[in-house]
Design a protein around this motif. Structure first.
Motif, PDB file in Angstrom:
ATOM      1  N   LYS A  64      31.804 -21.849 -13.105  1.00 24.47           N
ATOM      2  CA  LYS A  64      30.433 -22.199 -12.708  1.00 24.47           C
ATOM      3  C   LYS A  64      29.546 -20.962 -12.573  1.00 24.47           C
ATOM      4  O   LYS A  64      28.325 -21.047 -12.749  1.00 24.47           O
ATOM      5  CB  LYS A  64      30.444 -22.927 -11.351  1.00 24.47           C
ATOM      6  CG  LYS A  64      30.923 -24.364 -11.415  1.00 24.47           C
ATOM      7  CD  LYS A  64      30.935 -24.958 -10.013  1.00 24.47           C
ATOM      8  CE  LYS A  64      31.498 -26.381 -10.033  1.00 24.47           C
ATOM      9  NZ  LYS A  64      31.561 -26.947  -8.662  1.00 24.47           N
ATOM     10  N   HIS A  65      30.167 -19.829 -12.263  1.00 27.46           N
ATOM     11  CA  HIS A  65      29.407 -18.611 -11.999  1.00 27.46           C
ATOM     12  C   HIS A  65      29.455 -17.629 -13.166  1.00 27.46           C
ATOM     13  O   HIS A  65      29.034 -16.478 -13.036  1.00 27.46           O
ATOM     14  CB  HIS A  65      29.946 -17.928 -10.735  1.00 27.46           C
ATOM     15  CG  HIS A  65      29.874 -18.798  -9.520  1.00 27.46           C
ATOM     16  ND1 HIS A  65      30.918 -19.600  -9.108  1.00 27.46           N
ATOM     17  CD2 HIS A  65      28.854 -19.031  -8.633  1.00 27.46           C
ATOM     18  CE1 HIS A  65      30.569 -20.261  -8.013  1.00 27.46           C
ATOM     19  NE2 HIS A  65      29.333 -19.931  -7.710  1.00 27.46           N
ATOM     20  N   GLU A 115      35.625 -23.594 -10.507  1.00 29.86           N
ATOM     21  CA  GLU A 115      34.787 -22.852  -9.563  1.00 29.86           C
ATOM     22  C   GLU A 115      34.344 -21.505 -10.142  1.00 29.86           C
ATOM     23  O   GLU A 115      33.183 -21.117 -10.007  1.00 29.86           O
ATOM     24  CB  GLU A 115      35.538 -22.635  -8.241  1.00 29.86           C
ATOM     25  CG  GLU A 115      35.725 -23.883  -7.414  1.00 29.86           C
ATOM     26  CD  GLU A 115      34.395 -24.506  -7.006  1.00 29.86           C
ATOM     27  OE1 GLU A 115      33.487 -23.737  -6.603  1.00 29.86           O
ATOM     28  OE2 GLU A 115      34.259 -25.727  -7.108  1.00 29.86           O
ATOM     29  N   ILE A 116      35.268 -20.823 -10.779  1.00 29.87           N
ATOM     30  CA  ILE A 116      34.940 -19.521 -11.369  1.00 29.87           C
ATOM     31  C   ILE A 116      34.004 -19.694 -12.571  1.00 29.87           C
ATOM     32  O   ILE A 116      33.048 -18.953 -12.744  1.00 29.87           O
ATOM     33  CB  ILE A 116      36.223 -18.768 -11.753  1.00 29.87           C
ATOM     34  CG1 ILE A 116      36.882 -18.201 -10.490  1.00 29.87           C
ATOM     35  CG2 ILE A 116      35.939 -17.650 -12.755  1.00 29.87           C
ATOM     36  CD1 ILE A 116      38.132 -17.427 -10.702  1.00 29.87           C
TER      37      ILE A 116
END
Length: 329
Positions: free
Chosen positions: A327-328, A324-325
């Motif tokens: 991805k950004h 999740e991290i």
């Protein structure tokens, strides 16, 4: 059905109050800050890391030589984290400790037979003759001679003293032995003898080890699984082969790159960490390793990484493995 661990540690925490200067304000030194692991019966689980990372404090918390501020220590199905001295006394025979310094851990005024038999005096109703006989047998077991029983600790070398310490730990037939840097004070040739002895005794007596060391070459020789500590926290845990073949955390990668290779023709790329180990009194925000990490991202400075399983049996606390991290980023 999964076997119940002999020892399980859950979110273990220990702080010490320290003062800086004569008029300094009291501050909390977070020696162990929320670590969790489990050790199966007959297994050797090792804790490694730099000096001051909390390894030895963890060993003393597990054996309840220190009282944790928070968290659970579950030994043989019992939560012993809140036990007082009287409650711990009958359990002492099941968990013994081999200390780092064989010079300091043996009473210089006691004969060797008395040193080895002292736990028997506390935990059994054996007669003096029975205790002395067993002490001599244990000395033979750890590679010494029975006539050494009448000598004093100062008459022995460092390796021999450590063997005496191991014999003392074995005297009450414990289930768990916490070995806190048991070979760091010994010559390299003696280190291998003591490590081989520990492995032989594990097989003979069905022992379980929590092995604490800063030396990754020693840990590789004796471990089944390894936990890597940094500034009071666990950053990676895996079985020995996985950790040495595929280390994930940048700190683990740096530690392994520093292990010497015996072949002078084989070149190895060293990962040099910049800066000093931060103070546990005032640890960095976010990931505690970000001040020295070659892969540091902005998120590492603000958000503490979650200690997660990234593959079966392999846990790591690093944003590089948080989908999740990433991805950004």
């Amino acid at each position: 059905m999964k076997e119940t661990p002999l020892l399980e540690v859950r979110n273990l925490q220990k702080s010490f109050t320290v003062k800086k200067g004569f008029f300094g304000n009291a501050k909390q030194l977070r020696a162990v800050d929320g670590i969790s692991f489990a050790i199966q019966k007959g297994e050797t689980f090792s804790l490694v890391g730099e000096s001051g990372c909390g390894k030895s404090t963890t060993g003393r918390l597990v054996t309840r030589l220190l009282t944790p501020n928070a968290g659970e220590v579950i030994f043989n199905g019992q939560d012993i984290s809140g036990y007082n001295d009287n409650q711990m006394r009958p359990l002492r025979k099941d968990m013994q400790m081999v200390f780092q310094d064989p010079y300091a851990s043996l009473n210089p005024r006691m004969k060797v037979k008395e040193l080895v038999a002292e736990p028997l005096l506390i935990h059994t109703k054996m007669s003096t003759k029975e205790r002395d006989k067993l002490a001599c047998e244990l000395l033979e077991t750890v590679g010494l001679n029975s006539f050494h029983a009448e000598r004093f600790a100062h008459e022995f070398s460092g390796g021999q003293r450590q063997r005496i310490g191991i014999a003392r730990a074995l005297s009450v037939r414990p289930n768990l032995i916490v070995a806190d840097e048991p070979v760091s004070a010994l010559d390299v040739s003696i280190q291998s003898q003591v490590l081989n002895l520990l492995q032989d005794l594990q097989e003979e007596y069905g022992l379980t080890y929590l092995f604490i060391s800063h030396d990754l070459s020693v840990v590789e020789h004796i471990s089944d699984r390894i936990g890597v500590m940094y500034l009071g926290t666990l950053v990676e845990t895996a079985d020995k082969d996985t950790l040495y073949d595929r280390p994930l955390h940048p700190y683990t990668q740096a530690l392994l790159s520093s292990v010497p290779v015996p072949d002078p023709k084989q070149k190895k790329e060293r990962i040099i960490l910049k800066g000093d180990l931060p103070s546990p009194v005032n640890p960095p925000t976010g990931c505690r390793f970000h001040t020295r990490c070659p892969s540091c991202m902005e998120v590492c400075k603000q958000v503490t990484p979650v200690y997660r399983e990234v593959e079966p049996g392999h846990q790591v606390a690093c944003h590089l493995y948080d989908e999740e991290i990433m991805k950004h980023v």
